[in-house]
Design an enzyme around this catalytic site. Structure first.
Site, PDB file in Angstrom:
ATOM      1  N   LYS A 100      -5.933  -7.804   0.796  1.00  0.00           N
ATOM      2  CA  LYS A 100      -4.713  -8.385   1.380  1.00  0.00           C
ATOM      3  C   LYS A 100      -3.947  -7.310   2.146  1.00  0.00           C
ATOM      4  CE  LYS A 100      -0.400  -8.882   0.012  1.00  0.00           C
ATOM      5  NZ  LYS A 100       0.362  -8.821   1.249  1.00  0.00           N
ATOM      6  N   GLU A 117      -2.278   4.340  -5.369  1.00  0.00           N
ATOM      7  CA  GLU A 117      -1.765   5.376  -4.461  1.00  0.00           C
ATOM      8  C   GLU A 117      -0.326   4.993  -4.167  1.00  0.00           C
ATOM      9  OE1 GLU A 117      -3.341   7.973  -3.467  1.00  0.00           O
ATOM     10  OE2 GLU A 117      -5.392   7.439  -4.030  1.00  0.00           O
ATOM     11  N   CYS A 159       3.628   7.964   2.937  1.00  0.00           N
ATOM     12  CA  CYS A 159       3.809   8.233   1.506  1.00  0.00           C
ATOM     13  C   CYS A 159       3.861   9.731   1.225  1.00  0.00           C
ATOM     14  CB  CYS A 159       2.724   7.554   0.697  1.00  0.00           C
ATOM     15  SG  CYS A 159       1.080   7.867   1.322  1.00  0.00           S
ATOM     16  N   GLU A 203      12.434   8.033  -2.461  1.00  0.00           N
ATOM     17  CA  GLU A 203      11.639   7.954  -1.230  1.00  0.00           C
ATOM     18  C   GLU A 203      12.432   7.116  -0.218  1.00  0.00           C
ATOM     19  OE1 GLU A 203       8.000   5.583  -1.569  1.00  0.00           O
ATOM     20  OE2 GLU A 203       6.957   7.131  -0.450  1.00  0.00           O
TER      21      GLU A 203
HETATM   22  P1  NDP Z   1       5.207  -2.842  -1.520  1.00  0.00           P
HETATM   23  O1  NDP Z   1       4.739  -1.897  -2.532  1.00  0.00           O
HETATM   24  O2  NDP Z   1       6.034  -3.982  -1.953  1.00  0.00           O
HETATM   25  O3  NDP Z   1       3.980  -3.432  -0.699  1.00  0.00           O
HETATM   26  C1  NDP Z   1       2.655  -2.959  -0.705  1.00  0.00           C
HETATM   27  C2  NDP Z   1       1.675  -4.129  -0.744  1.00  0.00           C
HETATM   28  O4  NDP Z   1       1.751  -4.802  -1.999  1.00  0.00           O
HETATM   29  C3  NDP Z   1       1.953  -5.193   0.297  1.00  0.00           C
HETATM   30  O5  NDP Z   1       0.727  -5.742   0.720  1.00  0.00           O
HETATM   31  C4  NDP Z   1       2.753  -6.187  -0.490  1.00  0.00           C
HETATM   32  O6  NDP Z   1       2.743  -7.460   0.074  1.00  0.00           O
HETATM   33  C5  NDP Z   1       2.049  -6.171  -1.814  1.00  0.00           C
HETATM   34  N1  NDP Z   1       2.855  -6.618  -2.952  1.00  0.00           N
HETATM   35  C6  NDP Z   1       4.200  -6.715  -3.054  1.00  0.00           C
HETATM   36  N2  NDP Z   1       4.550  -7.127  -4.290  1.00  0.00           N
HETATM   37  C7  NDP Z   1       3.399  -7.272  -4.989  1.00  0.00           C
HETATM   38  C8  NDP Z   1       3.094  -7.651  -6.332  1.00  0.00           C
HETATM   39  N3  NDP Z   1       4.042  -7.928  -7.214  1.00  0.00           N
HETATM   40  N4  NDP Z   1       1.807  -7.705  -6.712  1.00  0.00           N
HETATM   41  C9  NDP Z   1       0.823  -7.375  -5.843  1.00  0.00           C
HETATM   42  N5  NDP Z   1       1.051  -7.009  -4.570  1.00  0.00           N
HETATM   43  C10 NDP Z   1       2.320  -6.952  -4.140  1.00  0.00           C
HETATM   44  O7  NDP Z   1       5.982  -2.077  -0.419  1.00  0.00           O
HETATM   45  P2  NDP Z   1       6.992  -2.729   0.618  1.00  0.00           P
HETATM   46  O8  NDP Z   1       6.234  -3.141   1.780  1.00  0.00           O
HETATM   47  O9  NDP Z   1       7.847  -3.788   0.012  1.00  0.00           O
HETATM   48  O10 NDP Z   1       7.918  -1.523   0.929  1.00  0.00           O
HETATM   49  C11 NDP Z   1       8.989  -1.193   0.054  1.00  0.00           C
HETATM   50  C12 NDP Z   1       9.112   0.281  -0.083  1.00  0.00           C
HETATM   51  O11 NDP Z   1       7.951   0.796  -0.679  1.00  0.00           O
HETATM   52  C13 NDP Z   1       9.207   1.028   1.217  1.00  0.00           C
HETATM   53  O12 NDP Z   1      10.472   1.095   1.728  1.00  0.00           O
HETATM   54  C14 NDP Z   1       8.695   2.360   0.829  1.00  0.00           C
HETATM   55  O13 NDP Z   1       9.705   3.122   0.269  1.00  0.00           O
HETATM   56  C15 NDP Z   1       7.665   2.058  -0.196  1.00  0.00           C
HETATM   57  N6  NDP Z   1       6.307   2.069   0.326  1.00  0.00           N
HETATM   58  C16 NDP Z   1       5.525   3.115  -0.002  1.00  0.00           C
HETATM   59  C17 NDP Z   1       4.255   3.192   0.476  1.00  0.00           C
HETATM   60  C18 NDP Z   1       3.400   4.332   0.126  1.00  0.00           C
HETATM   61  O14 NDP Z   1       2.286   4.433   0.608  1.00  0.00           O
HETATM   62  N7  NDP Z   1       3.860   5.224  -0.704  1.00  0.00           N
HETATM   63  C19 NDP Z   1       3.693   2.188   1.366  1.00  0.00           C
HETATM   64  C20 NDP Z   1       4.582   1.091   1.613  1.00  0.00           C
HETATM   65  C21 NDP Z   1       5.815   1.067   1.105  1.00  0.00           C
HETATM   66  P3  NDP Z   1       3.853  -7.816   1.176  1.00  0.00           P
HETATM   67  O15 NDP Z   1       3.830  -6.755   2.177  1.00  0.00           O
HETATM   68  O16 NDP Z   1       3.379  -9.049   1.715  1.00  0.00           O
HETATM   69  O17 NDP Z   1       5.122  -7.916   0.430  1.00  0.00           O
END
Ligand code: NDP
Length: 790
Positions: free
Chosen positions: A191, A265, A299, A396
């Site tokens: 996904k 990760e 990240c 972060e």
């Molecule tokens: P998330 O961790 O929410 O999203 C990452 C992925 O997980 C997306 O595909 C998301 O779907 C999906 N997801 C969300 N909730 C669930 C769940 N309960 N169970 C399984 N999968 C889920 O990150 P966000 O996009 O909401 O970003 C929020 C914050 O996270 C950012 O501002 C940043 O600080 C941090 N972040 C950190 C990352 C890293 O690599 N360290 C990468 C991305 C974000 P969907 O996008 O459809 O919600």
């Protein structure tokens, strides 16, 4: 003045726009609306949502919102495909991965433009970094597909992998997930993030073009709920997730007790350390890359500048000057440095955190530069006058915001760098290689860049320590997380333990003439249990054979404290650790008869064979201590990456009930060999072999605090240990309920866990357990990148 003459005069950049047309044409060819890619075909679009261009706010396409039924269909397709896909030869799988790599290269510009449109990142980055790294990842893993069996003997793929990725590197994260999974022989349901599904959908077409068998790769688009449905699906064998630490923790809790493999990760707040002898101009260019690459939505972004006080003022002055030259603008303009953030909600989040920084006393600097009108654009920002407790220093931000602090000594730099719940990456700038290489191992992070930053390569593992997650992507370690030993699937439930005779109604009835109640062993000393209670130990006929202390959370607290004070064990030389393990074996040998008799007393079994096996196991891991080591990778740039094998930290061990000596020693020995101080809870039923072991420890030069032993109720102590933030990893041999509880309770600081889940792991089996199996679980790999050449 004509335009050209003016440009010569002002040295201004002209616009260098890349055409969006090929990507828009591709979207149009799909009528601007996409279903899921399941079983090699596109589903009819269901309920859809819009994927927008963050630079303009315009809708690019409609994407389907995957339901639990969609996920189920995808899992069924992946399951059906698994049998034949995993049965292909490595060479056959390699050819598919190679074909994908070639096709990604062939369509690289389309991928780059589509990525920049959908995500907002500068085309300079998607074209020169993201997409080339994607192709490299598939090339590299074509090789792993072919060499899997030679390099991972006895290993098999998990089966169906559920993979959930974020929006910051949409196609690159897909490649990091799909390439190793397929190389290992798994099939996948992936996904993408809701904001950035389009390159994953284009990738699905590449899979079709490569002739990949249907069902091997399935892409289901949607929101967090779709991700949840993947995590919860009972027929998924492994979950791989990249994203925020909060969601990572929720996934850890949701998978507890299911037996699903898990790699995470997660986030970071990575330090960027500049020593006074650094090449300052290079360090500033590196910093631009560390924090403003991808608008800071990285990240491993070097988001915490730690600069030596003696050069702080000069460094900050030069940095501000450099910031004032950064160009923020249209992501499709090839001459801009900073594009658009991914979505309005992310802009909002970054602004809120900056505001919080100001409220907590920080000073914000933003250069006087132009921003495009509209779109998700932010200026690069620097926050000074902050301290470690400030929100902007601890959290972060995931945006173009750097926080800066100073330090005086190398020790202070290390202390500040490690003062975070995260541990993903770190950067060190110094012209003194001795200093840089002294600091690198002291930093608790999975990747350390010396005099460079944000280097990535498929051959070099990437991943975090602490709350930045566990598992690695890239390199041999990255392949390892998609494979498991073939024998694990044949494990049977452990035989039910015989019920212990009831405790005497009057505790005093249990007492013997001369009190021989074994104490705890904490910090190299025998200590009375805090509870002031003891528990009787019975022989096989229900006869009382002794008493042991009833450990409680205070004993655990003391033991963890002692173990943390002994973390230096991990940096003692491997030769030294080997000597001590050999010495333990030798001293156990002297007391063979006594230990054998104790085993017989408690279990009724003849004990000699078990003592001999324990001695042999100590020998085995003494032998491993200086051999289970790292590698030096050769990434395709002028740098080496030293993959260093490091201990995880303080390890808690819940030993099995059976085999009172070997059960503990089989787990203790690999943990110690790799440098982890241990808090051990021996067999609850038969603890006396390990309480006798105190004297072996005392006569074998084991430094105090390296082994701590707390006797008592295993399930109760397991919970306390799993919840304790001073424990970095926990191994638990226990029934299914205790194992589930341990995995759930480990969420607080994201401990690495290994649990037996009520299965019959026969730890006496040398073929399975005197090597790699526990060594891998006792260690984590840190990659230190060192560039070379003038
Ligand atoms: P998330 O961790 O929410 O999203 C990452 C992925 O997980 C997306 O595909 C998301 O779907 C999906 N997801 C969300 N909730 C669930 C769940 N309960 N169970 C399984 N999968 C889920 O990150 P966000 O996009 O909401 O970003 C929020 C914050 O996270 C950012 O501002 C940043 O600080 C941090 N972040 C950190 C990352 C890293 O690599 N360290 C990468 C991305 C974000 P969907 O996008 O459809 O919600």
């Amino acid at each position: 003045m004509n335009k050209i003459a003016k440009i010569f005069e002002t040295l201004e950049y002209g616009p260098a726009p890349e055409s969006a047309q090929p990507a828009l044409d591709w979207i149009k060819a799909h009528d601007g609306v996409f279903g899921h890619f399941i079983n090699g075909a596109w589903t009819k679009p269901g309920k859809t949502f819009s994927s927008d261009n963050p630079a303009t706010g315009e809708s690019l396409a409609q994407v389907s919102d995957g339901s639990a039924e969609d996920v189920d269909k995808a899992v069924k397709a992946a399951r059906a495909a698994f049998k034949s896909w995993s049965a292909l030869s490595g060479y056959e799988r390699a050819k598919y991965l190679y074909a994908i790599a070639r096709l990604v290269q062939k369509h690289s510009r389309l991928f780059a433009v589509l990525e920049s449109l959908d995500n907002g990142k500068p085309i300079r980055e998607s074209r020169d970094i993201d997409i080339p790294l994607v192709a490299r990842h598939f090339y590299h893993h074509a090789g792993w597909a072919q060499h899997r069996d030679r390099e991972f003997p006895g290993a098999v793929p998990y089966g169906v992998c559920g993979q959930i990725i974020p929006w910051n590197f949409p196609l690159l994260m897909l490649a990091w997930k799909i390439a190793p999974a397929l190389a290992a022989g798994n099939t996948v349901v992936l996904k993408p993030a809701e904001f950035t599904s389009l390159t994953a959908l284009l990738f699905a077409e590449i899979c079709e073009k490569a002739g990949l068998p249907k069902g091997v790769v399935n892409i289901v688009t949607g929101f967090g709920e779709t991700g949840q449905a993947i995590v919860a699906h009972p027929d998924i064998d492994k979950i791989a997730f990249t994203g925020s630490t909060d969601v990572g923790k929720a996934i850890r809790a949701a998978t507890a007790g299911t037996g699903k493999g898990l790699s995470l990760e997660l986030g970071g707040k990575s330090p960027y350390i500049v020593f006074e002898d650094a090449d300052i101009d290079s360090a500033i260019e590196g910093l631009v890359d560390a924090i403003w690459f991808n608008q800071g939505q990285v990240c491993c972004a070097g988001s915490r500048l730690l600069v030596q006080e003696s050069i702080e003022e000069r460094f900050i002055r030069k940095l501000k000057l450099r910031m004032s030259k950064l160009r923020v603008g249209d992501p499709l303009d090839k001459a801009i440095d900073i594009g658009a953030l991914v979505a309005p909600v992310q802009v909002e989040r970054v602004r809120e955190l900056m505001q919080r920084g100001v409220e907590e006393g920080g000073s914000v600097y933003e250069p006087d530069i132009d921003l495009p009108a509209g779109g998700c654009f932010l200026k690069p920002a620097l926050i000074t006058d902050v301290s470690p407790a400030n929100t902007v220093v601890a959290e972060e931000i995931f945006g173009p915001v750097l926080v800066a602090m100073s330090f005086r000594t190398p020790e202070e730099a290390v202390a500040l760098a490690n003062n975070t719940r995260y541990g993903l990456a770190a950067t060190i700038w110094s012209e003194n290689i001795n200093l840089a290489l002294d600091i690198a191992p002291k930093i608790k992070a999975g990747v350390v860049w010396i005099n460079g930053t944000n280097n990535f390569d498929a051959a070099v593992g990437f991943g975090g320590y602490k709350e930045s997650g566990f598992g690695r992507e890239g390199g041999k370690e990255g392949m390892g997380v998609y494979l498991k030993p073939a024998w694990e699937k044949d494990l049977k439930p452990a035989p039910a333990a015989k019920a212990s005779p009831a405790k005497p109604a009057n505790p005093l009835d249990a007492s013997q003439g001369i009190d021989q109640t074994a104490k705890m062993y904490i910090g190299g000393k025998q200590a009375r249990p805090d509870s002031g209670y003891s528990r009787p130990v019975f022989g096989p006929a229900g006869n009382l054979v002794g008493e042991a202390g009833e450990g409680n959370r205070k004993d655990i607290r003391n033991a963890v404290e002692a173990a943390r004070a002994a973390l230096g064990w991990g940096t003692s030389s491997a030769h030294n650790r080997a000597q001590i393990l050999y010495f333990l074996a030798e001293n156990l040998q002297y007391r063979r008869a006594e230990f054998a008799a104790r085993i017989k007393e408690q279990t009724g079994e003849k004990g000699e064979a078990e003592v001999d096996a324990a001695i042999e196991r100590l020998f085995a891991f003494a032998g491993w201590a200086d051999k289970y080591d790292g590698a030096v990778h050769n990434p395709p740039l002028r740098a080496i990456a030293a993959a260093m094998v490091e201990p995880i930290g303080v390890l808690a061990i819940l030993a099995p009930q059976a085999r009172p000596l070997l059960g503990s020693v089989a787990l203790l020995a690999p943990a110690l060999a790799m440098g982890n101080p241990v808090v051990l809870v021996p067999s609850e039923k038969s603890p006396l072999s390990m309480t006798d072991f105190y004297q072996v420890l005392e006569t074998s030069d084991v430094p105090s605090g390296v082994v701590n032993i707390v006797t008592g109720d295993s399930a109760v102590l397991a919970k306390t240990l799993a919840e304790h933030d001073g424990i970095d990893a926990i191994w638990c041999v226990g029934d299914a309920a205790t194992s589930t509880m341990v995995e759930k309770a480990s969420v607080g600081n994201l401990k690495q866990t290994w649990t037996s889940r009520g299965l019959n792991y026969d730890l006496s089996d040398t073929e399975k357990f005197d090597g790699d199996y526990f060594l891998r679980r006792a260690t984590q790999v840190k990659n230190v990148w060192v560039p070379y050449g003038a």
